[in-house]
Scaffold this active site. Structure first.
Site, PDB file in Angstrom:
ATOM      1  N   LYS A 107       0.851  -1.202   0.000  1.00  0.00           N
ATOM      2  CA  LYS A 107       0.000   0.000   0.000  1.00  0.00           C
ATOM      3  C   LYS A 107       0.884   1.248   0.000  1.00  0.00           C
ATOM      4  O   LYS A 107       1.940   1.279   0.653  1.00  0.00           O
ATOM      5  CB  LYS A 107      -0.872  -0.030   1.256  1.00  0.00           C
ATOM      6  CG  LYS A 107      -1.932   1.054   1.346  1.00  0.00           C
ATOM      7  CD  LYS A 107      -2.795   0.803   2.572  1.00  0.00           C
ATOM      8  CE  LYS A 107      -3.888   1.850   2.713  1.00  0.00           C
ATOM      9  NZ  LYS A 107      -4.688   1.654   3.927  1.00  0.00           N
TER      10      LYS A 107
ATOM     11  N   SER B  23      -9.409  -0.715   7.655  1.00  0.00           N
ATOM     12  CA  SER B  23      -8.938  -0.511   6.290  1.00  0.00           C
ATOM     13  C   SER B  23      -8.355  -1.704   5.577  1.00  0.00           C
ATOM     14  O   SER B  23      -8.129  -1.639   4.375  1.00  0.00           O
ATOM     15  CB  SER B  23      -7.913   0.618   6.257  1.00  0.00           C
ATOM     16  OG  SER B  23      -8.570   1.828   6.552  1.00  0.00           O
TER      17      SER B  23
ATOM     18  N   SER C   9      -9.526   1.466   3.417  1.00  0.00           N
ATOM     19  CA  SER C   9      -8.815   2.255   2.444  1.00  0.00           C
ATOM     20  C   SER C   9      -7.734   1.486   1.689  1.00  0.00           C
ATOM     21  O   SER C   9      -7.114   2.051   0.777  1.00  0.00           O
ATOM     22  CB  SER C   9      -8.148   3.448   3.145  1.00  0.00           C
ATOM     23  OG  SER C   9      -7.267   2.992   4.125  1.00  0.00           O
TER      24      SER C   9
END
Lengths: 527, 136
Positions: free
Chosen positions: A76, A195, A171
């Site tokens: 990420k 997330s 996210s």
């Protein structure tokens, strides 16, 4: 090869069925083919190929570093990666190239993993849709799966609806999409309020949140220091155990990691669950919960019960105010953490040079999106002298009550809690954007954020496909630092459920593929 | 309307925005008055930028107000879930460093080994010191 688990790929590499460079090239090619998903912000092609060559050398000499040697992973984009742009999907950090690797990234690289690229997210990990980053939203690969298409045809919804693509959840949506689209074998996400678990549920993956303090946060650009953890996304629980074994452990660079010794481990295959006690928190049965998820949750509880486990209803009395408490603490910590972005040492800097304050203000206006600025302002409001006691301290007190709720339940003999991960399956993007980020975050995080406030380990397991052919996940929550036990139970569940692998026959066979109304109107795949 | 505000902002820092905030009758917005807006913008060094942003903050506060209903008598605030453990402190020995060059590389304005900042003892323009609200 690409749809296999990390464990299977590792065996294949060790046995020479495929070489790291071949694997790397396949993944890079698939990343290109699935570009329309917008899962990756940066594809580190050269780096990955070089790592693959080095891995190949090691395999040739019989000196592989372990199970992760030659395994493609995606990270990420809020983890610092040395020499590779790290943006947090924000204008504030566009072009920022960290001079160091986050500890978890370094650990993966030290084991020989191949870094395929940095994945897309909501800006600074604020959001539950992966729709609010400056590089655009991430598309859920299940939008294009054979499973979904078949359901739509059955329901006579027709191809004209095919353009209605779904969100990945967030996210860590980019990591989830990258993994679900088979472009890597594992992916790193972060989990502050859910997330990692939220997109895992929407993308049919295993999304694991370790106990707070187990895995180093050094290099993870912080959102909420007291709740953030790196999250692990994989296709099966055994893979999670492999990755966790590498990542867990005290880090001198992160003083919030515990010093308890940690060893890599293999998960036992439970055959007897009769000694297990599963708790079903009644407050999680909220009216907004979709009937499909509710029924799946019930079925899962029934699964444990018929296998001999004790399944009881429990109470977490402060559940209803948990999301509010999270909202206040999150905004407050964010206000503090975002203060470091002033344009001086790194990141975006505006052209104004009248004064430091004017420069900071304009830099931050230009660098941050509305969502981020909104949270900073809310956070600063809660931290004002006149509000500090009533909002921030109050929320900290409520946090203790929430954490105690969990402790009480675990102390009463419950081993694992079973809850839904999300309110429903993934929704279409056009539906999702009808409400603002704060509203959507409150809905998306509802079942997951209490776990972050209590610092517990939790995992979202793919449970079944919905009537629309879309993944639904269920969450298991364990006692603090009982991550292995949690994963052991999750592994048992996984075996019972036999969740299907995503099918993209077009992408795999090399046929041409046309998506109506997509920006990239046709994807023609010449092998 | 917005174009004008943006232009002012580019010229005079946050001055234009603050003028907008008072002109748009913030008393309408319930608990957030102009003083609080100004104060928050100054503290956060981030501006609201629009009426919607102020409305969003009001909604966020209304949401947070739900905490009042929770009984927290006698409950201590929890700062960290690891409060029962001792914080790890390493020994005070230099283990790394000497990476000034690498760190300076990331800055957009550097002179020798210094990060260059604009003058620091100038506060953001106060309301009465701003440029008048000009028409385009």
């Amino acid at each position: 090869m690409l749809g296999r688990t990390l464990g299977e790929v590792s065996v294949a590499l060790k046995q020479g069925q495929i070489t790291p460079t071949e694997l790397c090239r396949k993944c890079l090619s698939l990343i290109q083919k699935t570009k329309f998903l917008n899962a990756y912000i940066t594809v580190s092609e050269e780096v990955a190929l070089k790592q693959a060559e080095e891995s190949e050398e090691r395999y040739k000499k019989g000196q592989s570093l372990g199970d992760l040697d030659g395994i493609p992973v995606a990270v990420k984009d809020n983890f610092s990666t040395s020499g590779i742009e790290t943006t947090c999907a924000s204008n504030m950090l566009k072009g920022y190239i960290p001079p160091f690797n986050a500890t978890v990234v370094q650990k993966l690289l030290d084991q020989g993993a191949l870094l395929m690229g940095k994945t897309n997210l909501d800006e600074f990990a604020m959001g539950s849709g992966s729709t609010d980053g400056v590089f655009g939203p991430v598309k859920n690969p299940w939008s294009y799966s054979k499973q979904r298409r078949e359901k739509r045809q059955q329901q006579a919804q027709g191809e004209s609806q095919a353009a209605e693509w779904l969100i990945t959840g967030g996210s860590s949506g980019g990591s989830a999409a990258a993994l679900a689209a088979l472009t890597c074998s594992a992916a790193l996400g972060s989990d502050t309020g859910g997330s990692t678990r939220n997109p895992a549920a929407h993308c049919g993956l295993v999304g694991f949140k370790p106990s707070y303090g187990l895995v180093s946060r050094h290099g993870l650009i912080p959102l909420v220091n007291s709740m953030d953890v790196p999250g692990i996304l994989t296709r099966c629980v055994d893979d999670t155990a492999i990755v966790l074994g590498v990542l867990a452990g005290h880090d001198p660079k992160d003083s919030t990691t515990v010093q308890d010794p940690v060893k890599p481990f293999t998960l036992p295959s439970l055959t007897d669950v009769s000694k297990l006690c599963i708790g079903i928190p009644k407050e999680y049965a909220v009216p907004e919960l979709s009937s499909e998820v509710r029924s799946l949750w019930s079925k899962a509880a029934g699964l444990f019960e018929s296998a001999g486990a004790k399944v009881i209803e429990v109470s977490l009395p402060h559940t209803s105010c948990s999301i509010v408490c999270y909202h206040v603490l999150c905004a407050s910590e964010v206000a503090s953490n975002m203060a470091r972005f002033d344009g001086l040492e790194y990141g975006h800097r505006c052209d104004i040079n009248v004064s430091t304050e004017a420069m900071y203000a304009a830099t931050r206006r230009e660098g941050f999106s509305d969502v981020v600025r909104g949270r900073i302002l809310s956070g600063n409001f809660f931290l004002l002298k006149e509000n500090y006691e009533n909002y921030f301290i109050k929320a900290q007190k409520v946090r203790r009550l929430i954490a105690n709720d969990f402790v009480n339940v675990f102390n009463s003999g419950v081993d694992i809690l079973l809850t839904p991960t999300t309110l429903s399956e993934a929704v279409p993007y056009l539906e999702f954007i009808k409400e603002d980020n704060r509203t959507r975050s409150a809905q998306g995080d509802i079942f997951t954020q209490a776990v972050n406030m209590a610092g517990l380990p939790a995992v979202s397991m793919p449970a079944a496909l919905s009537h629309q052919g879309l993944p639904i996940g269920l969450q298991f929550i364990g006692r603090a630092f009982c991550d292995q036990k949690l994963l052991t139970v999750a592994k048992w569940f996984e075996k019972q459920v036999q969740f299907p692998v995503i099918q993209f026959p077009e992408l795999m066979d090399g046929c041409s593929l046309v998506f109506e109304n997509e920006k990239l109107a046709s994807v023609s795949l010449q092998q | 309307m917005w174009a004008r505000v943006v232009r002012l902002t580019v010229r005079g820092g946050l001055g234009g925005r603050q003028a907008f905030a008072t002109k748009a009758n913030p008393q309408r917005s319930g608990s957030i008055n102009a003083d609080v807006i100004k104060h928050l913008e100054r503290l956060a060094l981030v501006d609201f930028g629009s009426r919607e942003a102020v409305a969003r903050l009001e909604k966020a506060i209304a949401f947070a107000d739900r905490l009042r209903a929770v009984d927290t008598d006698g409950v201590e605030p929890m700062e960290s879930v690891l409060e029962d453990r001792c914080l790890y402190l390493r020994s005070d020995n230099v283990a790394e460093g000497n990476c000034a060059e690498e760190l300076l590389k990331n800055s957009s304005c550097v002179v020798e080994e210094y990060f260059v900042a604009p003058p620091g003892n100038i506060s953001l323009p106060k309301l009465d010191e701003q440029e008048p609200f000009l028409h385009s």
